[in-house]
Design a protein around this motif. Sequence first.
Motif, mmCIF file in Angstrom:
data_model
loop_
_atom_site.group_PDB
_atom_site.id
_atom_site.type_symbol
_atom_site.label_atom_id
_atom_site.label_comp_id
_atom_site.label_asym_id
_atom_site.label_seq_id
_atom_site.Cartn_x
_atom_site.Cartn_y
_atom_site.Cartn_z
ATOM 1 N N ILE A 88 64.946 20.816 138.433
ATOM 2 C CA ILE A 88 63.741 20.914 137.608
ATOM 3 C C ILE A 88 63.416 19.539 137.023
ATOM 4 O O ILE A 88 64.288 18.664 136.965
ATOM 5 N N PRO A 89 62.172 19.327 136.597
ATOM 6 C CA PRO A 89 61.893 18.094 135.851
ATOM 7 C C PRO A 89 62.773 18.048 134.612
ATOM 8 O O PRO A 89 63.113 19.086 134.025
ATOM 9 N N GLY A 90 63.170 16.856 134.208
ATOM 10 C CA GLY A 90 63.993 16.728 133.018
ATOM 11 C C GLY A 90 63.315 17.333 131.808
ATOM 12 O O GLY A 90 62.099 17.211 131.624
ATOM 13 N N LEU A 91 64.091 18.030 130.972
ATOM 14 C CA LEU A 91 63.535 18.667 129.781
ATOM 15 C C LEU A 91 63.146 17.614 128.744
ATOM 16 O O LEU A 91 63.738 16.533 128.670
ATOM 17 N N ASN A 92 62.139 17.949 127.953
ATOM 18 C CA ASN A 92 61.589 17.032 126.960
ATOM 19 C C ASN A 92 61.396 17.816 125.663
ATOM 20 O O ASN A 92 60.526 18.667 125.575
ATOM 21 N N ASP A 93 62.222 17.549 124.670
ATOM 22 C CA ASP A 93 62.124 18.241 123.392
ATOM 23 C C ASP A 93 61.030 17.588 122.555
ATOM 24 O O ASP A 93 61.130 16.419 122.189
ATOM 25 N N SER A 94 59.980 18.349 122.245
ATOM 26 C CA SER A 94 58.820 17.792 121.543
ATOM 27 C C SER A 94 59.079 17.537 120.068
ATOM 28 O O SER A 94 58.260 16.910 119.390
ATOM 29 N N HIS A 95 60.206 18.014 119.545
ATOM 30 C CA HIS A 95 60.516 17.803 118.125
ATOM 31 C C HIS A 95 62.025 17.920 117.948
ATOM 32 O O HIS A 95 62.558 18.992 117.688
ATOM 33 N N LEU A 96 62.679 16.796 118.079
ATOM 34 C CA LEU A 96 64.131 16.731 117.956
ATOM 35 C C LEU A 96 64.471 15.451 117.211
ATOM 36 O O LEU A 96 63.952 14.390 117.530
ATOM 37 N N HIS A 97 65.337 15.556 116.227
ATOM 38 C CA HIS A 97 65.665 14.387 115.412
ATOM 39 C C HIS A 97 66.780 13.590 116.107
ATOM 40 O O HIS A 97 67.935 13.611 115.690
ATOM 41 N N LEU A 98 66.373 12.870 117.154
ATOM 42 C CA LEU A 98 67.350 12.211 118.026
ATOM 43 C C LEU A 98 68.094 11.079 117.329
ATOM 44 O O LEU A 98 69.323 11.012 117.395
ATOM 45 N N THR A 99 67.353 10.153 116.705
ATOM 46 C CA THR A 99 68.033 8.993 116.127
ATOM 47 C C THR A 99 68.940 9.415 114.983
ATOM 48 O O THR A 99 70.052 8.912 114.839
ATOM 49 N N ARG A 100 68.476 10.360 114.171
ATOM 50 C CA ARG A 100 69.301 10.854 113.075
ATOM 51 C C ARG A 100 70.467 11.663 113.615
ATOM 52 O O ARG A 100 71.593 11.585 113.106
ATOM 53 N N GLY A 101 70.206 12.464 114.655
ATOM 54 C CA GLY A 101 71.281 13.229 115.271
ATOM 55 C C GLY A 101 72.370 12.333 115.811
ATOM 56 O O GLY A 101 73.567 12.597 115.641
ATOM 57 N N GLY A 102 71.964 11.236 116.471
ATOM 58 C CA GLY A 102 72.946 10.293 116.988
ATOM 59 C C GLY A 102 73.701 9.587 115.881
ATOM 60 O O GLY A 102 74.902 9.311 116.005
ATOM 61 N N HIS A 264 66.198 9.419 106.174
ATOM 62 C CA HIS A 264 66.440 8.667 107.410
ATOM 63 C C HIS A 264 65.415 7.534 107.453
ATOM 64 O O HIS A 264 64.283 7.723 107.898
ATOM 65 N N LYS A 265 65.831 6.366 106.958
ATOM 66 C CA LYS A 265 64.901 5.267 106.731
ATOM 67 C C LYS A 265 64.754 4.363 107.948
ATOM 68 O O LYS A 265 65.718 4.081 108.647
ATOM 69 N N PHE A 266 63.515 3.941 108.156
ATOM 70 C CA PHE A 266 63.200 3.020 109.255
ATOM 71 C C PHE A 266 63.001 1.622 108.694
ATOM 72 O O PHE A 266 62.337 1.445 107.681
ATOM 73 N N PRO A 267 63.577 0.584 109.327
ATOM 74 C CA PRO A 267 64.396 0.613 110.554
ATOM 75 C C PRO A 267 65.898 0.695 110.281
ATOM 76 O O PRO A 267 66.690 0.746 111.227
ATOM 77 N N LYS A 268 66.289 0.703 109.007
ATOM 78 C CA LYS A 268 67.695 0.617 108.618
ATOM 79 C C LYS A 268 68.570 1.642 109.327
ATOM 80 O O LYS A 268 69.643 1.297 109.853
ATOM 81 N N ASN A 269 68.139 2.899 109.361
ATOM 82 C CA ASN A 269 68.995 3.960 109.887
ATOM 83 C C ASN A 269 68.800 4.224 111.381
ATOM 84 O O ASN A 269 69.337 5.188 111.912
ATOM 85 N N TYR A 270 68.061 3.347 112.052
ATOM 86 C CA TYR A 270 67.809 3.495 113.484
ATOM 87 C C TYR A 270 68.694 2.551 114.308
ATOM 88 O O TYR A 270 68.461 2.354 115.490
ATOM 89 N N VAL A 271 69.708 1.978 113.671
ATOM 90 C CA VAL A 271 70.494 0.916 114.290
ATOM 91 C C VAL A 271 71.160 1.356 115.591
ATOM 92 O O VAL A 271 71.215 0.582 116.563
ATOM 93 N N GLY A 272 71.654 2.596 115.663
ATOM 94 C CA GLY A 272 72.336 3.047 116.874
ATOM 95 C C GLY A 272 71.419 3.065 118.076
ATOM 96 O O GLY A 272 71.724 2.481 119.127
ATOM 97 N N THR A 273 70.282 3.715 117.932
ATOM 98 C CA THR A 273 69.339 3.815 119.044
ATOM 99 C C THR A 273 68.719 2.465 119.362
ATOM 100 O O THR A 273 68.541 2.110 120.532
ATOM 101 N N LYS A 274 68.374 1.701 118.341
ATOM 102 C CA LYS A 274 67.755 0.391 118.564
ATOM 103 C C LYS A 274 68.700 -0.529 119.337
ATOM 104 O O LYS A 274 68.276 -1.236 120.269
ATOM 105 N N THR A 275 69.966 -0.537 118.984
ATOM 106 C CA THR A 275 70.946 -1.367 119.694
ATOM 107 C C THR A 275 71.060 -0.926 121.148
ATOM 108 O O THR A 275 71.099 -1.750 122.069
ATOM 109 N N LEU A 276 71.108 0.378 121.367
ATOM 110 C CA LEU A 276 71.199 0.920 122.718
ATOM 111 C C LEU A 276 69.976 0.513 123.539
ATOM 112 O O LEU A 276 70.083 0.123 124.706
#
Length: 602
Positions: A88-102, A264-276
């Motif tokens: 199937i096409p890859g699933l796409n969650d339209s509302h998921l707190h990815l950066t905070r979840g990570g 969950h403050k931007f950009p301070k708390n996005y460090v994991g995803t931003k680095t990736l």
Amino acid sequence: MTKINKTYILVFSLLTLLFASCKEKSEKLSAELVIHNAKVAIMDKNHTMVEAIAIKDGKVLGYGTNQEVEAYQSKETQVIDAKGRTVIPGLNDSHLHLTRGGRFYNAELRWDGVKTLKRALEMLKEQAERTPDGQWVRVIGGWSPFQFEENRFPTPEEINEATGDVPTYVLYLYSRGWLNQAALDVLGIDKNTEAPAGSRFEKGEDGKLTGVLLAEPNPGILYARIGALPPMTDNEILNSTKQFYRELNRLGLTSGIDAGGGGHKFPKNYVGTKTLANDGGMPLRLSYYLFPQNIGKEYAEFQNYMSNNEIFHDGALHLEHGYELEGGGEFLTWSAGDFENFLAPQPLLEDRENWREEFKKVVTLLVTKEWSFRVHATYGETIASMLDVFEEVNQETNNGFSKIRWAFDHAETIKLPDLERIKALNGGIAIQARMAYAGEYFVERYGAEKATSAPPLQEILKAGIPLGAGTDGTRVASYNPWPALHWLVTGKTVGGLKHMSDANLLSREEALRIYTNGSAWFSQEEKIKGTLEVGMYADLAVLSEDYFSISENTIPELESVLTITDGRIVFANEEFSHLNPKLTEIIPNWSPVKYYGGYQKK
């Protein structure tokens, strides 16, 4: 030069050009990856199902029968035998707190999918025994008491017995939480501590605190406790983010839209995803919206966002549309937030001072600057009031809504007449599986009849409004998309209560469509991903079982055995496990993920 020599040279030149042209054409048609012996759901308008698919340069090169796709193979092509599995096409969650979840994944014990309260408490006890001094045991959402065979919440006594002197925090939705006695002591909370407005510290008959935190309906009391938990280091957060995104890939997700979130403050708390993203390591495509954090200062915060950030800027190395800013949301102003706590009375915007003025000011700014936005709105009354504001702003900005994409999130009790108002303003609706985790409490408070169309899925589709699907993981529902898809096609909660009417249910294909190409609309990507048509992004999942034919009760157990993003294998299991990309070891050593993984199937 003789005529024969000239003819020879001409013929040689023509043959050389022809050879070069054929070689170039052959290279263009040569796939980097072919999956055959499969059941590939293209998810186009013709409901096409084929045996094989060819991929090149991160996009779908072609598809068809096994024999037809062989034409795209060369000696360099990687060929994968799907052995009859469904693609199937890859699933796409339209509302998921990815950066905070990570950011928090490695620190949290997940009760997602746990079948019994007995086992949940055992996990709590085991984790308390390995948690070092200075750290907490934390279960932060993703579960429902109705998923347990015992069909109830844990008691404060059970939590205290399981965790002893290790501080522990357990959260259920944004409705209530439990602090054990050790946590109350660490935080200095006693019977004289005042709770934030709209919330309460529960007391027993003896006047002492039970450790139960109640949002009535304001979840500020719950946010504050999360914010007080010990943080991980930047290196641990990066590792945690990698682990979480691998978990999402395991479940067939190749995209997600991040709605920001409180605390969950931007950009301070996005460090994991931003680095990736900076390192070229994104295994999925992530679009994100910026959520204002300062109550009463949202307008200034959005001005600052706009001055320092460019929307639709792709910040991911090596992955197009891999880390992209979309706009503002999901709260535009905190005064206009309607909390989805079905254990408490419905909040009404009209009971709050200045909500309208503050909200309109921010909406006008977003529309004027042509920033897309999305807004959290659970109740029909909230949506109607917000639409009044939107229509005013649209008129005052000379049809400014025609220049942006915007959406309501959640919309459980949206009123049918307001669907036409949304359509007239070119809006969309992103629905999440929150009712799957709190439907029983909704029925108890608002009645079974109202729950039959909460939200009105078929009416939204009939109105021609863009519709996307998701979970609202990780603190509310689980991030696992398959219980959400099960809810869409059965109308059942994770506890088995069927709250939706048959007329409101989606077919399996409809549900999958809004979870793929439907969700892509909310990041303006519906023309490049969400189907497996030629030229679309090669984001796909090979499933553990056939989604289209298995029993309904088996849908929540589905996962991917091979996930591909941008034509690149990002996860592989079972017979494809030798293809699984290596992942760094989980840190810190006491991480619950190291011992239990994420979503529980046992």
